[in-house]
Design an enzyme around this catalytic site. Structure first.
Site, PDB file in Angstrom:
ATOM      1  N   GLU A 175       8.070 -11.997  -5.245  1.00  0.00           N
ATOM      2  CA  GLU A 175       6.962 -11.874  -4.296  1.00  0.00           C
ATOM      3  C   GLU A 175       6.326 -10.501  -4.422  1.00  0.00           C
ATOM      4  O   GLU A 175       6.962  -9.569  -4.922  1.00  0.00           O
ATOM      5  CB  GLU A 175       7.462 -12.097  -2.872  1.00  0.00           C
ATOM      6  CG  GLU A 175       8.603 -11.210  -2.497  1.00  0.00           C
ATOM      7  CD  GLU A 175       9.440 -11.782  -1.350  1.00  0.00           C
ATOM      8  OE1 GLU A 175       9.242 -11.322  -0.240  1.00  0.00           O
ATOM      9  OE2 GLU A 175      10.276 -12.683  -1.590  1.00  0.00           O
ATOM     10  N   LYS A 232       5.139  -6.759  -3.603  1.00  0.00           N
ATOM     11  CA  LYS A 232       5.646  -5.701  -2.737  1.00  0.00           C
ATOM     12  C   LYS A 232       4.452  -5.119  -1.995  1.00  0.00           C
ATOM     13  O   LYS A 232       3.602  -4.435  -2.567  1.00  0.00           O
ATOM     14  CB  LYS A 232       6.339  -4.614  -3.560  1.00  0.00           C
ATOM     15  CG  LYS A 232       6.964  -3.543  -2.687  1.00  0.00           C
ATOM     16  CD  LYS A 232       7.846  -2.630  -3.531  1.00  0.00           C
ATOM     17  CE  LYS A 232       8.696  -1.726  -2.666  1.00  0.00           C
ATOM     18  NZ  LYS A 232       7.927  -0.803  -1.846  1.00  0.00           N
ATOM     19  N   ASP A 268       2.183  -2.926   0.458  1.00  0.00           N
ATOM     20  CA  ASP A 268       2.211  -1.501   0.749  1.00  0.00           C
ATOM     21  C   ASP A 268       1.821  -1.266   2.202  1.00  0.00           C
ATOM     22  O   ASP A 268       0.670  -1.026   2.533  1.00  0.00           O
ATOM     23  CB  ASP A 268       1.255  -0.782  -0.209  1.00  0.00           C
ATOM     24  CG  ASP A 268       1.637   0.667  -0.372  1.00  0.00           C
ATOM     25  OD1 ASP A 268       2.681   1.072   0.194  1.00  0.00           O
ATOM     26  OD2 ASP A 268       0.904   1.386  -1.057  1.00  0.00           O
ATOM     27  N   TYR A 327       9.163 -11.242   4.854  1.00  0.00           N
ATOM     28  CA  TYR A 327       9.846 -11.300   3.558  1.00  0.00           C
ATOM     29  C   TYR A 327      11.357 -11.426   3.658  1.00  0.00           C
ATOM     30  O   TYR A 327      12.060 -11.286   2.650  1.00  0.00           O
ATOM     31  CB  TYR A 327       9.461 -10.125   2.664  1.00  0.00           C
ATOM     32  CG  TYR A 327       9.722  -8.754   3.240  1.00  0.00           C
ATOM     33  CD1 TYR A 327      11.010  -8.355   3.604  1.00  0.00           C
ATOM     34  CD2 TYR A 327       8.675  -7.837   3.405  1.00  0.00           C
ATOM     35  CE1 TYR A 327      11.252  -7.098   4.117  1.00  0.00           C
ATOM     36  CE2 TYR A 327       8.906  -6.580   3.919  1.00  0.00           C
ATOM     37  CZ  TYR A 327      10.201  -6.210   4.282  1.00  0.00           C
ATOM     38  OH  TYR A 327      10.439  -4.977   4.793  1.00  0.00           O
ATOM     39  N   LYS A 362       7.781  -1.553 -10.041  1.00  0.00           N
ATOM     40  CA  LYS A 362       6.565  -0.907  -9.536  1.00  0.00           C
ATOM     41  C   LYS A 362       5.370  -1.069 -10.482  1.00  0.00           C
ATOM     42  O   LYS A 362       5.523  -1.188 -11.692  1.00  0.00           O
ATOM     43  CB  LYS A 362       6.830   0.589  -9.313  1.00  0.00           C
ATOM     44  CG  LYS A 362       7.967   0.877  -8.342  1.00  0.00           C
ATOM     45  CD  LYS A 362       7.671   0.405  -6.930  1.00  0.00           C
ATOM     46  CE  LYS A 362       6.762   1.308  -6.152  1.00  0.00           C
ATOM     47  NZ  LYS A 362       7.407   2.464  -5.560  1.00  0.00           N
ATOM     48  N   CYS A 375     -34.314  16.317  -4.615  1.00  0.00           N
ATOM     49  CA  CYS A 375     -33.717  15.065  -5.062  1.00  0.00           C
ATOM     50  C   CYS A 375     -33.513  15.085  -6.579  1.00  0.00           C
ATOM     51  O   CYS A 375     -34.464  15.370  -7.320  1.00  0.00           O
ATOM     52  CB  CYS A 375     -34.645  13.913  -4.673  1.00  0.00           C
ATOM     53  SG  CYS A 375     -34.166  12.340  -5.388  1.00  0.00           S
ATOM     54  N   CYS A 402     -36.192  12.387  -8.086  1.00  0.00           N
ATOM     55  CA  CYS A 402     -37.651  12.536  -8.040  1.00  0.00           C
ATOM     56  C   CYS A 402     -38.125  13.940  -7.690  1.00  0.00           C
ATOM     57  O   CYS A 402     -39.317  14.209  -7.716  1.00  0.00           O
ATOM     58  CB  CYS A 402     -38.255  11.521  -7.071  1.00  0.00           C
ATOM     59  SG  CYS A 402     -38.009  11.960  -5.347  1.00  0.00           S
ATOM     60  N   CYS A 448     -33.091  11.953   0.404  1.00  0.00           N
ATOM     61  CA  CYS A 448     -34.293  12.323  -0.315  1.00  0.00           C
ATOM     62  C   CYS A 448     -35.473  11.932   0.557  1.00  0.00           C
ATOM     63  O   CYS A 448     -35.490  10.854   1.143  1.00  0.00           O
ATOM     64  CB  CYS A 448     -34.332  11.553  -1.629  1.00  0.00           C
ATOM     65  SG  CYS A 448     -35.971  11.452  -2.344  1.00  0.00           S
ATOM     66  N   CYS A 502     -39.774   7.871  -4.825  1.00  0.00           N
ATOM     67  CA  CYS A 502     -38.515   8.059  -5.550  1.00  0.00           C
ATOM     68  C   CYS A 502     -38.081   6.768  -6.246  1.00  0.00           C
ATOM     69  O   CYS A 502     -37.948   5.727  -5.614  1.00  0.00           O
ATOM     70  CB  CYS A 502     -37.445   8.530  -4.575  1.00  0.00           C
ATOM     71  SG  CYS A 502     -35.862   8.839  -5.346  1.00  0.00           S
TER      72      CYS A 502
HETATM   73  S1  IVH Z   1      12.754  -6.785   0.765  1.00  0.00           S
HETATM   74  C1  IVH Z   1      16.932  -5.790   1.666  1.00  0.00           C
HETATM   75  N1  IVH Z   1      10.389  -7.672   0.130  1.00  0.00           N
HETATM   76  O1  IVH Z   1       9.501  -2.163   0.550  1.00  0.00           O
HETATM   77  C2  IVH Z   1      15.569  -5.903   1.133  1.00  0.00           C
HETATM   78  N2  IVH Z   1      10.602  -5.439   0.894  1.00  0.00           N
HETATM   79  O2  IVH Z   1      10.952  -0.090  -0.811  1.00  0.00           O
HETATM   80  C3  IVH Z   1      14.591  -5.246   1.984  1.00  0.00           C
HETATM   81  N3  IVH Z   1       8.486  -4.238   1.070  1.00  0.00           N
HETATM   82  O3  IVH Z   1      11.341  -1.168   3.364  1.00  0.00           O
HETATM   83  C4  IVH Z   1      13.223  -5.326   1.566  1.00  0.00           C
HETATM   84  N4  IVH Z   1       7.199  -5.880   0.388  1.00  0.00           N
HETATM   85  O4  IVH Z   1       9.104  -2.304   3.795  1.00  0.00           O
HETATM   86  C5  IVH Z   1      11.109  -6.630   0.581  1.00  0.00           C
HETATM   87  N5  IVH Z   1       8.323  -8.561  -0.421  1.00  0.00           N
HETATM   88  C6  IVH Z   1       9.061  -7.543   0.020  1.00  0.00           C
HETATM   89  C7  IVH Z   1       8.474  -6.316   0.367  1.00  0.00           C
HETATM   90  C8  IVH Z   1       9.298  -5.289   0.791  1.00  0.00           C
HETATM   91  C9  IVH Z   1       7.236  -4.629   0.819  1.00  0.00           C
HETATM   92  C10 IVH Z   1       8.863  -2.894   1.554  1.00  0.00           C
HETATM   93  C11 IVH Z   1       9.801  -2.903   2.720  1.00  0.00           C
HETATM   94  C12 IVH Z   1      10.949  -2.030   2.335  1.00  0.00           C
HETATM   95  C13 IVH Z   1      10.382  -1.255   1.184  1.00  0.00           C
HETATM   96  C14 IVH Z   1      11.479  -0.840   0.226  1.00  0.00           C
END
Ligand code: IVH
Length: 742
Positions: free
Chosen positions: A116, A118, A120, A228, A317, A411, A414, A429, A435
């Site tokens: 899945e 990750k 942010d 998740y 990553k 500007c 022009c 401008c 212009c």
């Molecule tokens: S699993 C025991 N799944 O990443 C496993 N974490 O770097 C716990 N995060 O603190 C996390 N997407 O906030 C998991 N699909 C995902 C995630 C995810 C984002 C974050 C989460 C965690 C951090 C760890």
């Protein structure tokens, strides 16, 4: 309705609303339009207002409501919230898979992973008891977090009660709260407009929004949530796999990423990673990698944990979306509306998967707020299809030889003057009509309904005309020949003939429309009409000077004189370059420009008497303040704009003189009137008559007012006139006065 009916209706509405929320946020397949959802919600709100006893804590109407907290309480996580190990290369992911297989004693077999994105954002734990959301807690140090229940309740994709059946008595789910990119962009542009601090990235914006003590602020922030994993589960057993658990929680109404997929063996994991990497920019939220989890929960158990991370999961990553580089220079781009956008030329840097050498700095205010200087080391962010931007300066790395970013005076496209009125973030401008960068927009505006109202000249046609070089300024429109128009895409003889006729008809216009059509910054339809009415002729408007428009009062003049006399500058210094002294707060750049217009140099002003500095405005136009004055005057000072205006007039654009010329001296010349209260005739009627007689009509009473014309129910203006001893007359007296003069 019988006594039971409102209760049943309320519950039915709640079920419908929960269902539509689920369709919208979890399935991503809304069944009804937003307006219909709002109607259902309103109906429930009204029902609950009449029957307050029916309100339940998990009603969709109760998302926001709690009062601000003093601080967040601490929450102990019964099952710790872990973090993840990272893999930065294909090899590191291979190593992870090998370790997993070895520990499971399955060295030869494939392991099924759940993959899945990750997300942010920030981790959250949501606790449901008997299907009701009872607590939301941040991760904190993994063992103790903060109780942010009242804030998570405001997030629309988090259900306040679970749907369906079969959920455990206690169900803790874990997931990520994040801010989708579009919401982040909107939030930041609102912050920018308000002159407030912008957020560096969606993750900081999400964290800052969730940690608000006042849930009403959180409610206004576009936060979202994906589940998740699970935490504590008591009662009813769940599935034997992670992916099975996610399918269950999804059925119960919790949003799970639709990107979740099973990967049979590590080769499938590599493919998933590559595929997500390719789609990363197209998602509407930031992801910083992909998480792979051993899918079988018994295997997870067998693998266990090391320190603060599980042995059964890893994050691979993506390239970072923020990197550090150096600003080599700052240049300015001119947008379609004349706005000058500063763009940083960067030492090329690989960020968000591409090499970036330009990044936007938005506007001068942002440069000042972020304190960006040429030569600085900065953090650049590139996420998705959004234009890369400079988000902050690394102050510790500032070399000694940086220099400030200067807004150009002219500007870059022009050469017209650039203006950035006091208090405005955006510099523009002033060559609106001329212009290149602004041509298309200027012409579209010129042709629009409230401007010259040229029927049949739509946006698409304007674009063709400009692209083919047939029209460079609005004046060129009137030189178009029928056959030229007929040759354009989607045009024929008939439509070309119609356009020529429409152009001809548009020549007969009003001064107000014409002024509006010129597209002077800040001159909307109403202000254009006011200018036309109060000044009467294009000549009068074109020859306005700042000193006509801006007043410096006598007492201000004394202070200014004293202060400027102290300045020991070389006698030839133009006043506009003398910075407004800090102790003269009212004295802005425009005041100095205005004084410069009259006195030219500091020496001249030092030699003047204070009363000579005071300005007795000859022209006072309601609603024209300093900012607008500067825009008007600058616009008409651009030779190119004058050329276009002359071109239009020569092409036959004309209007009736709104102020009938009167023979001889103006009988009420120099007298200032204020109209107040309810008069028999509309106020504008008298205003026009008074203007035609040479009088001035202003909106507020001061000691410079000669007459206040007070009708029925006159209020504060009448009172002020009486206090100041200004003559008060009624409508009849005004008519007599006008007759006598007429
Ligand atoms: S699993 C025991 N799944 O990443 C496993 N974490 O770097 C716990 N995060 O603190 C996390 N997407 O906030 C998991 N699909 C995902 C995630 C995810 C984002 C974050 C989460 C965690 C951090 C760890």
């Amino acid at each position: 309705m019988s006594a039971a009916e409102p209760a049943a209706r309320a519950e039915a509405l709640r079920r419908q609303l929960d269902h539509h929320n689920y369709c919208y946020y979890v399935l991503d397949e809304p069944e009804i339009p937003d307006a219909e959802y709002d109607r259902l919600l309103r109906e429930l709100q009204q029902l609950e207002e009449t029957h307050p006893e029916l309100v339940t804590p998990d009603s969709p109407t109760q998302r926001v409501g709690a009062r601000p907290l003093e601080r967040f309480d601490e929450v102990a996580h019964r099952i710790p919230m872990l973090s993840l190990d990272n893999a930065f290369s294909e090899q590191e992911l291979e190593d992870f898979d090998r370790r997993v297989r070895e520990r499971l004693k399955k060295a030869a077999a494939k392991v099924v992973y759940s993959a899945e994105p990750k997300l942010d954002g920030l981790a959250i734990s949501l606790r449901y008891e008997a299907g009701r959301l009872v607590q939301g807690a941040t991760r904190g140090d993994g063992r103790h977090g903060e109780d942010v229940t009242q804030n998570v309740r405001t997030i629309p994709s988090i259900p306040l009660r679970l749907m369906g059946e079969g959920w455990p008595e206690v169900l803790e789910v874990r997931g990520e709260i994040f801010m989708p990119r579009a919401g982040f962009e909107t939030l930041n542009s609102v912050q920018r407009e308000r002159g407030e601090k912008t957020f560096v990235n969606p993750r900081n914006a999400a964290a800052g929004s969730l940690r608000q003590l006042d849930p009403r602020i959180t409610a206004q922030r576009p936060l979202a949530f994906f589940c998740y994993g699970t935490g504590e589960v008591v009662g009813h057993p769940m599935s034997a796999t992670h992916s099975g658990n996610m399918a269950l929680v999804r059925e119960w109404g919790l949003p799970v990423s639709s990107e979740l997929a099973a990967c049979d063996g590590i080769a499938a994991c590599h493919r998933y990673y590559d595929r997500m990497g390719g789609r990363r920019d197209k998602l509407d939220y930031d992801i910083d990698g992909v998480v792979f989890k051993v899918d079988d929960l018994a295997q997870q158990q067998q693998l266990g944990f090391v320190a603060r991370a599980p042995r059964w999961a890893i994050a691979r990553k993506f390239p970072a979306q923020e990197e550090m580089t150096r600003v080599e220079d700052v240049e300015f781009q001119v947008g379609r509306t004349g706005a000058l956008t500063p763009v940083a030329r960067l030492e090329p840097i690989f960020v968000g998967g591409v090499t970036v050498s330009n990044a936007t700095l938005h506007n001068m205010d942002e440069i000042e707020r972020k304190d960006v200087r040429i030569g600085d080391s900065v953090i650049v962010r590139r996420a998705g299809d959004v234009i890369p931007e400079v988000v902050s300066v690394v102050r510790e790395r500032r070399p000694p030889d940086t220099h400030a970013v200067q807004l150009p005076a002219h500007c870059p496209v022009c050469g017209s003057a650039v203006i950035r009125p006091e208090g405005e973030a955006v510099a523009r401008c002033s060559g609106g009509l001329y212009c290149q960068a602004q041509r298309k927009e200027a012409i579209k505006h010129f042709a629009s309904r409230k401007a010259m109202d040229i029927e049949g000249l739509g946006d698409k046609l304007v674009e063709q005309l400009v692209d083919q070089g047939l029209v460079g300024s609005p004046a060129d429109l009137y030189a178009l020949r029928q056959e030229q128009i007929a040759a354009l895409e989607r045009m024929g003889e008939k439509s070309a003939a119609n356009l020529v006729a429409a152009l001809e008809a548009s020549k007969e216009t009003t001064l107000g429309r014409f002024l509006f059509a010129l597209g002077i910054l800040g001159i909307g339809e109403t202000m254009a009409n006011t200018l036309a009415r109060d000044l009467g002729s294009l000549d009068a408007i074109e020859s306005l000077t700042l000193s006509d428009l801006i007043g410096v009062s006598a007492s201000q003049a004394v202070k200014l004189h004293a202060r400027l006399s102290d300045l020991d500058e070389d006698g030839q210094t133009p006043l506009g370059r003398v910075l407004p002294p800090a102790d003269l707060k009212w004295c802005r750049h425009v005041h100095l420009l205005m004084l410069e217009e009259r006195f030219a140099t500091l020496a001249a002003i030092q030699a003047a008497q204070p009363e000579e500095l005071a300005n007795d405005p000859r022209v006072r136009i309601e609603g024209v303040g300093e900012v607008l004055s500067e825009k008007i005057v600058t616009f008409f000072r651009q030779p190119h704009n004058r050329e276009v205006i002359d071109g239009l007039v020569n092409a036959g654009v004309h209007w009736p003189d709104p102020r009938p010329a009167r023979a001889g001296a103006q009988p009420l010349e120099g007298l200032t009137f204020v109209l107040t209260g309810k008069l028999e005739q509309p106020r504008d009627h008298y205003k026009e008559l008074l203007l035609a007689h040479g009088a001035k009509v202003v909106g507020s009473v001061s000691k410079n007012t000669d007459y206040v014309v007070a009708g029925e129910a006159a209020g504060s203006k009448l009172k002020k006139a009486q206090e100041l001893g200004v003559a008060v007359i009624d409508e009849q007296a005004l008519l007599k006065l006008l007759e006598k003069q007429g």
